[in-house]
Design a protein around this motif. Structure first.
Motif, mmCIF file in Angstrom:
data_model
loop_
_atom_site.group_PDB
_atom_site.id
_atom_site.type_symbol
_atom_site.label_atom_id
_atom_site.label_comp_id
_atom_site.label_asym_id
_atom_site.label_seq_id
_atom_site.Cartn_x
_atom_site.Cartn_y
_atom_site.Cartn_z
ATOM 1 N N LEU A 13 14.814 12.646 -2.281
ATOM 2 C CA LEU A 13 13.492 12.204 -1.848
ATOM 3 C C LEU A 13 13.485 10.688 -1.764
ATOM 4 N N ARG A 14 12.736 10.167 -0.813
ATOM 5 C CA ARG A 14 12.428 8.747 -0.744
ATOM 6 C C ARG A 14 10.903 8.614 -0.766
ATOM 7 N N LEU A 15 10.419 7.936 -1.794
ATOM 8 C CA LEU A 15 8.987 7.656 -1.910
ATOM 9 C C LEU A 15 8.777 6.236 -1.400
ATOM 10 N N TYR A 16 7.918 6.080 -0.405
ATOM 11 C CA TYR A 16 7.711 4.775 0.204
ATOM 12 C C TYR A 16 6.271 4.304 0.037
ATOM 13 N N ARG A 17 6.124 2.995 -0.236
ATOM 14 C CA ARG A 17 4.831 2.342 -0.078
ATOM 15 C C ARG A 17 5.016 1.206 0.910
#
Length: 333
Positions: A194-198
């Motif tokens: 997973l890549r969590l981006y802000r």
């Protein structure tokens, strides 16, 4: 400087702190989804192989509905992600330093160990992210209570993702006549992350980039985005908005699937634009072939995903962008 800015990587703070008064209030109206959303719609509960093939060949992308992931889980996942990103930058950096989770900012190109690859000041992506190797979740033993509670959400979401990619890939593999005995090589769930981006709000949004135009290197990618918008894709050389519609997911065909399909399926080109007034949160899942699996196609020289990933890192460092499948194309006489 307010607490929101303290959570941003330092490079993203100066413009924001100088223009704070220019931002609109946080309760501005949300973007209204376009009722004529052009993306093909795939219903997982009534999966139509012909519609799926059309979406993969014509678009390389589709909206997935009736996917079986509870809306409460999606909402909880997004809220926890926002909470983690709101931690002050210095504390956040320290928090992930000794964790199997990786923290990065300014680029989406990471080394195999999850370390951000330097790309130079002219190729900065206006984002920060958390890299989550799903096969290592059992090793996650955080002392911080926020991260500890997050692990249970990650485990639950992982189980749903496994179900989704297995179901979709089986149908695609049948359509492409891929060797069923090699299915675990074509798509290896142990590679999934997973890549969590802000994407921090940016007063000069039109002069900076969230993520530049690119295709994913994966077999399949699954995107969960919040209500802010800014995700765009290409169809027939035209950019269109991929609207944030609640409880739906966006599925992308990646470069590895395009190569395995002998270019029958297309890898979707997409990008992320910034918002002047709001942070944007998105959560992407990416899954790949087994590292040592050789992809053979009449369109490309034989290569493994390890070969492809190494070339992407070389190009990103030397050129500032990903060249991708063109590096492996067979040159016709």
């Amino acid at each position: 400087m307010g607490s929101t800015y303290a959570s941003y990587p330092p490079l993203f703070r100066p413009l924001e702190s100088q223009t704070q008064d220019a931002f609109e209030p946080e309760n501005t109206a949300k973007q209204i989804p376009n009722s004529t959303d052009p993306l093909p719609l795939i219903d997982l509960q009534c999966l139509d192989p012909e519609k799926l093939r059309e979406a993969c060949t014509d678009w390389g992308m589709f909206r997935l509905v009736n996917h079986g992931i509870p809306p409460t889980l999606l909402e909880k996942f997004q809220e926890h992600t926002k909470t983690i990103f709101s931690i002050p930058f210095e504390s956040k950096h320290a928090l992930f330093k000794s964790s199997v989770l990786g923290y990065f900012w300014g680029t989406t190109v990471l080394t195999q160990s999850g370390v951000a690859l330097s790309r130079g000041p002219n190729n900065i992506n206006w984002l920060e992210g958390i890299h989550v190797p799903l096969s290592q979740l059992s090793e996650l033993q955080p002392q911080d209570s926020v991260i500890a509670s997050f692990r249970f959400i990650l485990e639950e979401y992982k189980e749903h993702l496994s179900r989704l990619v297995t179901t979709l890939f089986k149908t695609m593999a049948l359509d492409l006549n891929l060797d069923p005995s090699q299915q675990n090589k074509y798509l290896s769930e142990s590679t999934g992350y997973l890549r969590l981006y802000r994407y921090p709000r940016c007063s000069m949004a039109d002069q900076n980039q969230g993520i530049e135009a690119h295709s994913d290197s994966s077999v399949l990618s699954i995107l969960l985005q919040d209500e802010v918008g800014g995700f765009e894709a290409v169809k027939d050389n035209k950019w269109f908005n991929v609207d944030p519609i609640p409880n739906s997911l966006i599925v992308n065909i990646g470069d590895m699937m395009q190569a395995m399909s002998n270019d029958e399926y297309r890898s979707a080109t997409h990008r992320v634009n910034l918002n002047k007034n709001k942070d944007r949160i998105s959560i992407g899942y990416f899954v790949f072939p087994a590292d040592d699996f050789v992809i053979r196609s009449s369109k490309y020289k034989p290569f493994t995903y390890n070969d492809f990933r190494a070339q992407v890192q070389v190009d990103a460092k030397s050129l500032g962008f990903k060249v991708g499948l063109d590096r492996f194309k067979v040159i016709q006489d």
